[in-house]
Design an enzyme around this catalytic site. Sequence first.
Site, short mmCIF file in Angstrom:
data_model
loop_
_atom_site.label_atom_id
_atom_site.label_comp_id
_atom_site.label_asym_id
_atom_site.label_seq_id
_atom_site.Cartn_x
_atom_site.Cartn_y
_atom_site.Cartn_z
CG HIS A 43 1.52 1.53 10.87
ND1 HIS A 43 1.03 0.43 10.20
CD2 HIS A 43 2.81 1.64 10.50
CE1 HIS A 43 1.99 -0.09 9.45
NE2 HIS A 43 3.08 0.63 9.62
NE ARG A 45 3.34 3.49 6.74
CZ ARG A 45 2.09 3.20 7.10
NH1 ARG A 45 1.42 4.04 7.87
NH2 ARG A 45 1.50 2.09 6.70
CG HIS A 50 0.77 8.84 9.86
ND1 HIS A 50 1.43 7.91 10.63
CD2 HIS A 50 0.69 8.30 8.61
CE1 HIS A 50 1.73 6.86 9.89
NE2 HIS A 50 1.30 7.06 8.66
CD GLU A 70 -1.51 -1.68 12.78
OE1 GLU A 70 -2.56 -2.34 12.92
OE2 GLU A 70 -1.33 -0.86 11.85
CG HIS A 190 -5.66 -2.42 4.62
ND1 HIS A 190 -4.58 -1.68 5.02
CD2 HIS A 190 -5.93 -2.02 3.36
CE1 HIS A 190 -4.18 -0.89 4.03
NE2 HIS A 190 -5.00 -1.08 3.01
CG ASP A 191 -9.05 -0.71 2.26
OD1 ASP A 191 -8.67 0.35 2.78
OD2 ASP A 191 -8.61 -1.14 1.17
CG HIS A 214 -8.78 6.17 5.31
ND1 HIS A 214 -8.09 7.36 5.18
CD2 HIS A 214 -9.65 6.13 4.27
CE1 HIS A 214 -8.50 8.00 4.11
NE2 HIS A 214 -9.46 7.29 3.54
#
Length: 237
Positions: A43, A45, A50, A70, A190-191, A214
């Site tokens: 992903h 940005r 990163h 993404e 996500h999470d 993560h």
Amino acid sequence: MTKLSVNINKIATLRNARGHNRPDVLQAARDCERFGAQGITVHPRPDERHIRYQDVRDLKGIVTTELNVEGNPTPDFLDLVRAVRPEQVTLVPDAPDAITSNAGWDTIRHQDYLRGLVQEFKQMGCRVSIFLDPVEALVRAAATTGADRIELYTEAYASGYQADREAAVAPYRAAAELARQLGLGLNAGHDLDLDNLAYLRQQLPGLEEVSIGHALICDALYLGLENTIQQYLRQLQ
């Protein structure tokens, strides 16, 4: 079996903290695949804090499973996708200063905009997924854009899992069933972690892919990358 796509953003974050090329993001992607991952997610940005744009170009040449890129379709992101043509593009409406993705698309309000993007990416041969909250009206609108899949934004599920997992998963189950009826493929992310992943997979039988970064990288600090990937894969069987 639901496929596991490993998001390697956090590996790039660690590399960028010291400069040079340690850890090696490309080697990490190779290792994730070697250890059983069925895809690699990145992903990028705008500030490249990163994953860098050049990383994505380099990854296209070495990923042998499936590359999922993404991001928010800014001009730079669009140019990147046009150059790389990954197997999957996941459209995410995050703000440039967002620490992590924190909302899905309003597919009703942005219907025409998304339809144009989906058409362009599909003409390139990319599968297109739209990141959105588990709201049935948004799922219906996503289907009319021509997207191949939706990716359900699972932060609310993860936040509510410990208190009442049935209540937490209910809107996701409804959204997933509607997506199936509308002919949309289903991703999630996500999470998600080793505590909540198996139940989500059980409750969403049409779930095709999860992208996890993560939590997986955090677990790998203690368990090792190969062992961690194998444990996540077992949750998806």
